[in-house]
Structure formats: C-alpha cells, structure tokens
Design a protein around this motif. Sequence first.
Motif, PDB file in Angstrom:
ATOM      1  N   LEU A 123      -2.365  13.283  -1.496  1.00 36.85           N
ATOM      2  CA  LEU A 123      -1.142  13.441  -0.713  1.00 36.85           C
ATOM      3  C   LEU A 123      -0.180  14.383  -1.420  1.00 36.85           C
ATOM      4  O   LEU A 123       0.435  15.238  -0.792  1.00 36.85           O
ATOM      5  CB  LEU A 123      -0.493  12.071  -0.492  1.00 36.85           C
ATOM      6  CG  LEU A 123       0.734  12.024   0.387  1.00 36.85           C
ATOM      7  CD1 LEU A 123       0.434  12.535   1.788  1.00 36.85           C
ATOM      8  CD2 LEU A 123       1.281  10.607   0.440  1.00 36.85           C
ATOM      9  N   ARG A 124      -0.082  14.238  -2.716  1.00 41.94           N
ATOM     10  CA  ARG A 124       0.807  15.096  -3.504  1.00 41.94           C
ATOM     11  C   ARG A 124       0.326  16.545  -3.503  1.00 41.94           C
ATOM     12  O   ARG A 124       1.131  17.476  -3.421  1.00 41.94           O
ATOM     13  CB  ARG A 124       0.877  14.558  -4.925  1.00 41.94           C
ATOM     14  CG  ARG A 124       1.879  15.236  -5.771  1.00 41.94           C
ATOM     15  CD  ARG A 124       1.930  14.598  -7.140  1.00 41.94           C
ATOM     16  NE  ARG A 124       3.148  15.019  -7.769  1.00 41.94           N
ATOM     17  CZ  ARG A 124       4.002  14.231  -8.364  1.00 41.94           C
ATOM     18  NH1 ARG A 124       3.769  12.957  -8.422  1.00 41.94           N
ATOM     19  NH2 ARG A 124       5.081  14.699  -8.913  1.00 41.94           N
ATOM     20  N   LYS A 184       6.007   4.646   4.614  1.00 49.90           N
ATOM     21  CA  LYS A 184       6.544   4.345   5.943  1.00 49.90           C
ATOM     22  C   LYS A 184       7.878   3.618   5.828  1.00 49.90           C
ATOM     23  O   LYS A 184       8.841   3.936   6.525  1.00 49.90           O
ATOM     24  CB  LYS A 184       5.534   3.512   6.744  1.00 49.90           C
ATOM     25  CG  LYS A 184       6.000   3.095   8.112  1.00 49.90           C
ATOM     26  CD  LYS A 184       6.197   4.274   9.033  1.00 49.90           C
ATOM     27  CE  LYS A 184       6.551   3.795  10.435  1.00 49.90           C
ATOM     28  NZ  LYS A 184       7.026   4.856  11.283  1.00 49.90           N
ATOM     29  N   THR A 185       7.962   2.666   4.932  1.00 51.95           N
ATOM     30  CA  THR A 185       9.190   1.892   4.751  1.00 51.95           C
ATOM     31  C   THR A 185      10.324   2.747   4.199  1.00 51.95           C
ATOM     32  O   THR A 185      11.450   2.692   4.697  1.00 51.95           O
ATOM     33  CB  THR A 185       8.935   0.699   3.803  1.00 51.95           C
ATOM     34  OG1 THR A 185       7.930  -0.129   4.386  1.00 51.95           O
ATOM     35  CG2 THR A 185      10.196  -0.099   3.575  1.00 51.95           C
ATOM     36  N   LEU A 186      10.028   3.549   3.198  1.00 52.38           N
ATOM     37  CA  LEU A 186      11.067   4.338   2.543  1.00 52.38           C
ATOM     38  C   LEU A 186      11.505   5.564   3.335  1.00 52.38           C
ATOM     39  O   LEU A 186      12.692   5.873   3.396  1.00 52.38           O
ATOM     40  CB  LEU A 186      10.590   4.796   1.157  1.00 52.38           C
ATOM     41  CG  LEU A 186      10.413   3.707   0.122  1.00 52.38           C
ATOM     42  CD1 LEU A 186       9.777   4.285  -1.130  1.00 52.38           C
ATOM     43  CD2 LEU A 186      11.738   3.054  -0.201  1.00 52.38           C
ATOM     44  N   LEU A 187      10.540   6.263   3.929  1.00 52.19           N
ATOM     45  CA  LEU A 187      10.836   7.557   4.548  1.00 52.19           C
ATOM     46  C   LEU A 187      10.596   7.604   6.048  1.00 52.19           C
ATOM     47  O   LEU A 187      10.877   8.622   6.671  1.00 52.19           O
ATOM     48  CB  LEU A 187       9.984   8.654   3.886  1.00 52.19           C
ATOM     49  CG  LEU A 187      10.170   8.835   2.389  1.00 52.19           C
ATOM     50  CD1 LEU A 187       9.154   9.811   1.862  1.00 52.19           C
ATOM     51  CD2 LEU A 187      11.580   9.272   2.075  1.00 52.19           C
ATOM     52  N   ASP A 188      10.048   6.542   6.588  1.00 49.41           N
ATOM     53  CA  ASP A 188       9.668   6.510   7.999  1.00 49.41           C
ATOM     54  C   ASP A 188       8.698   7.642   8.342  1.00 49.41           C
ATOM     55  O   ASP A 188       8.830   8.332   9.351  1.00 49.41           O
ATOM     56  CB  ASP A 188      10.898   6.550   8.904  1.00 49.41           C
ATOM     57  CG  ASP A 188      10.564   6.117  10.325  1.00 49.41           C
ATOM     58  OD1 ASP A 188       9.627   5.302  10.494  1.00 49.41           O
ATOM     59  OD2 ASP A 188      11.231   6.591  11.257  1.00 49.41           O
ATOM     60  N   ILE A 189       7.734   7.826   7.437  1.00 50.80           N
ATOM     61  CA  ILE A 189       6.685   8.833   7.617  1.00 50.80           C
ATOM     62  C   ILE A 189       5.345   8.110   7.586  1.00 50.80           C
ATOM     63  O   ILE A 189       5.079   7.329   6.673  1.00 50.80           O
ATOM     64  CB  ILE A 189       6.710   9.882   6.491  1.00 50.80           C
ATOM     65  CG1 ILE A 189       8.015  10.675   6.531  1.00 50.80           C
ATOM     66  CG2 ILE A 189       5.510  10.815   6.594  1.00 50.80           C
ATOM     67  CD1 ILE A 189       8.176  11.607   5.355  1.00 50.80           C
ATOM     68  N   GLU A 190       4.513   8.399   8.568  1.00 51.46           N
ATOM     69  CA  GLU A 190       3.173   7.832   8.564  1.00 51.46           C
ATOM     70  C   GLU A 190       2.207   8.822   7.935  1.00 51.46           C
ATOM     71  O   GLU A 190       2.161   9.984   8.324  1.00 51.46           O
ATOM     72  CB  GLU A 190       2.741   7.493   9.991  1.00 51.46           C
ATOM     73  CG  GLU A 190       3.536   6.343  10.554  1.00 51.46           C
ATOM     74  CD  GLU A 190       2.961   5.778  11.833  1.00 51.46           C
ATOM     75  OE1 GLU A 190       1.741   5.872  12.038  1.00 51.46           O
ATOM     76  OE2 GLU A 190       3.761   5.244  12.614  1.00 51.46           O
ATOM     77  N   SER A 205       0.829  -1.202   0.000  1.00 44.32           N
ATOM     78  CA  SER A 205       0.000   0.000   0.000  1.00 44.32           C
ATOM     79  C   SER A 205       0.871   1.262   0.000  1.00 44.32           C
ATOM     80  O   SER A 205       2.051   1.220   0.362  1.00 44.32           O
ATOM     81  CB  SER A 205      -0.911   0.007   1.220  1.00 44.32           C
ATOM     82  OG  SER A 205      -0.181   0.319   2.388  1.00 44.32           O
ATOM     83  N   ILE A 206       0.279   2.364  -0.401  1.00 48.93           N
ATOM     84  CA  ILE A 206       0.970   3.656  -0.404  1.00 48.93           C
ATOM     85  C   ILE A 206       1.456   3.991   1.003  1.00 48.93           C
ATOM     86  O   ILE A 206       2.608   4.388   1.191  1.00 48.93           O
ATOM     87  CB  ILE A 206       0.039   4.777  -0.923  1.00 48.93           C
ATOM     88  CG1 ILE A 206      -0.361   4.525  -2.374  1.00 48.93           C
ATOM     89  CG2 ILE A 206       0.671   6.147  -0.756  1.00 48.93           C
ATOM     90  CD1 ILE A 206       0.763   4.556  -3.358  1.00 48.93           C
ATOM     91  N   THR A 257      -3.595   8.482   4.390  1.00 49.43           N
ATOM     92  CA  THR A 257      -4.365   8.344   3.159  1.00 49.43           C
ATOM     93  C   THR A 257      -3.677   7.342   2.239  1.00 49.43           C
ATOM     94  O   THR A 257      -2.468   7.160   2.315  1.00 49.43           O
ATOM     95  CB  THR A 257      -4.527   9.690   2.421  1.00 49.43           C
ATOM     96  OG1 THR A 257      -5.373   9.486   1.288  1.00 49.43           O
ATOM     97  CG2 THR A 257      -3.219  10.277   1.983  1.00 49.43           C
ATOM     98  N   GLU A 258      -4.448   6.729   1.393  1.00 48.13           N
ATOM     99  CA  GLU A 258      -3.924   5.872   0.335  1.00 48.13           C
ATOM    100  C   GLU A 258      -3.988   6.595  -1.010  1.00 48.13           C
ATOM    101  O   GLU A 258      -3.549   6.061  -2.017  1.00 48.13           O
ATOM    102  CB  GLU A 258      -4.743   4.568   0.252  1.00 48.13           C
ATOM    103  CG  GLU A 258      -4.453   3.583   1.344  1.00 48.13           C
ATOM    104  CD  GLU A 258      -3.069   2.943   1.237  1.00 48.13           C
ATOM    105  OE1 GLU A 258      -2.509   2.848   0.134  1.00 48.13           O
ATOM    106  OE2 GLU A 258      -2.552   2.541   2.296  1.00 48.13           O
ATOM    107  N   ASP A 259      -4.539   7.808  -1.013  1.00 48.67           N
ATOM    108  CA  ASP A 259      -4.722   8.564  -2.249  1.00 48.67           C
ATOM    109  C   ASP A 259      -3.470   9.387  -2.541  1.00 48.67           C
ATOM    110  O   ASP A 259      -3.265  10.459  -1.971  1.00 48.67           O
ATOM    111  CB  ASP A 259      -5.947   9.467  -2.114  1.00 48.67           C
ATOM    112  CG  ASP A 259      -6.333  10.114  -3.420  1.00 48.67           C
ATOM    113  OD1 ASP A 259      -5.451  10.360  -4.270  1.00 48.67           O
ATOM    114  OD2 ASP A 259      -7.543  10.388  -3.585  1.00 48.67           O
TER     115      ASP A 259
END
Length: 61
Positions: free
Chosen positions: A23-24, A8-14, A2-3, A17-19
């Motif tokens: 988000l952008r 979370k994995t790449l940037l450690d940011i929670e 999921s987005i 939204t999945e949209d």
Amino acid sequence: MSIKNLIKTLLDIEVNTEDILKLRENPKEYVTNEEDAEKLKDLFLLMDLGERLEADEDGNY
C-alpha cells in the motif's frame, strides 16, 4: 484491528489490501480514486516525518 479497518476508521478510505508495504509503495493500486491515493501518500509522509523527529537525538527540527 486490521489495516483495512484502521484506514477506513481514520481516513474513511477503503483499501483492498492488508499489506501495508504494498500500500505504501503504490497506493493508487489499492484504492478506487486518486484523492484517496493522495490522502494515503500524505499519511505515509506524516509517518516518515514523525520517525525522523524521533530519530533526531538533538531534538533539532
């Protein structure tokens, strides 16, 4: 993946939204602090720059 999980994995940011488009458009709305919003803006800038380089048919930078 999921987005939310990928970010979370790449940037450690929670994010909450999945949209990816929403988000952008407004990362501040979907994170808990300004620093995370800035990191997301930088990620989207990097993505845009990568797309522009791919679109450059002549290979000029």
